[in-house]
Write an enzyme that holds these catalytic residues in place. Sequence first.
Site, PDB file in Angstrom:
ATOM      1  N   HIS A 245     -31.714  29.205  -0.490  1.00 20.37           N
ATOM      2  CA  HIS A 245     -32.257  29.426   0.664  1.00 20.37           C
ATOM      3  C   HIS A 245     -33.333  30.514   0.898  1.00 20.37           C
ATOM      4  CE1 HIS A 245     -32.143  29.995   5.111  1.00 20.37           C
ATOM      5  NE2 HIS A 245     -31.640  28.621   5.273  1.00 20.37           N
ATOM      6  N   GLU A 304     -26.525  22.393   3.386  1.00 22.41           N
ATOM      7  CA  GLU A 304     -26.565  20.873   3.058  1.00 22.41           C
ATOM      8  C   GLU A 304     -25.461  20.251   2.051  1.00 22.41           C
ATOM      9  OE1 GLU A 304     -28.650  19.897   5.150  1.00 22.41           O
ATOM     10  OE2 GLU A 304     -30.668  20.328   5.161  1.00 22.41           O
TER      11      GLU A 304
END
Length: 373
Positions: A245, A304
């Site tokens: 991320h 996700e």
Amino acid sequence: MKANMGLEGIVVTDTILSEVDGEAGRLVLRGLTLEQLAGHRSFEEVLDLLLAGLLEPHGRTREALGPARAAAYALLPAADPTLQALSPIEELRVLLARLPDGVDFDAAMLLIAAPAVYTAALLRRRAGMQPIAPDPSLGHAQDFLRMLRASAVPDEDAAALDQYLVTVADHGLNASTFAGRVVASTQAGLTSAVVAALSALKGPLHGGAPGPVLDMLDAIGLPGNAARWIEQELNRGERLMGFGHRIYRVRDPRADSLKAALRQLTAAAGGPGERLVLAEAVERAALEALRREKPGRRIETNVEFYTALLLEALGIPREAFTCVFAMGRVGGWIGHAREQALTGRLIRPASRYTGPQPHAEPASSANFAEALL
Ligand code: COA
């Protein structure tokens, strides 16, 4: 000096909506942490929270969203094979783009309602079935699953999806939210801002990752294969979907929220099941390999990874995962679009020109193309 092409760390706006603390692994939405909201407050309540002071009337989302779903359904066009040839998120982009631009509460409710109504409808049509009309009396998550399945939805399924929508409702200045704010700053209206944001969400580096997470689990097949498969992927220079991320350097708190929702859902169905056992083995092997192969990069599980497992457990086809992400994130997009538009300020940053300086002699028409290189 080369420009910062990803704008990392550059503060381009103030916002009252959300804060992403990448070092602490903390997400705050208007003064409440994700842990205080997910599993405790409904998606509609979180929308009230996000939109407070940005749209009037306040606190009416629960009663307005059902009728807004009915209004979106009334605007659903007839089945069109050219749309079905697109991916679901591309079709959703077209369907949302057909809605009129507005800036008020009703326009916002229509845009929040529409992704759920249109995603259910387009999935049913792709499966050769008729769309199902919304039931305005139900909560948003429950009604989406009912429109998709054409049957009554168990409370635990509705609660799991509701927790997902809350978990992804807003997340600082991510790529799609930034895209939406840029468009809103031109005073173009909420539909334009949402379509821009959705277009940014579609990419695999943003909201397009969860489908590929399942492809990865399918390719691995058994927990015992995980380490070898992951090693091979990393050696080929591939990225592991569901990890890493831009902001979080510790575990993404949204991954924990979704893992909790998934555990609750699978407990209701009688145990974690093979899929979750495989996923946990893959997660462990991936984190181990990433620490070894990318030392110092601090790559952790992102939202996700468990999104993929949760949406799969709810029976949502993987090619529509990004559409379901949009169903939640549209609340944040609209909050940010309103916040930006209310500043009245056009977003217009600067770029540094690195092309050639003007030639002393204009190029002749014969060598014009070469002169441009
Ligand atoms: N798998 C393997 N390597 C990864 C990785 C992943 N998921 N995420 C980052 N890396 C590596 C990069 O290859 C790079 O390595 P290098 O320095 O040896 O070239 C390093 O970590 C830094 O990558 P960078 O692209 O600068 O990180 P970022 O902060 O810009 O990346 C993402 C953020 C999300 C784009 C990236 O982690 C990614 O592509 N993840 C997979 C897709 C995904 O899950 N997206 C959903 C995000 S919520």
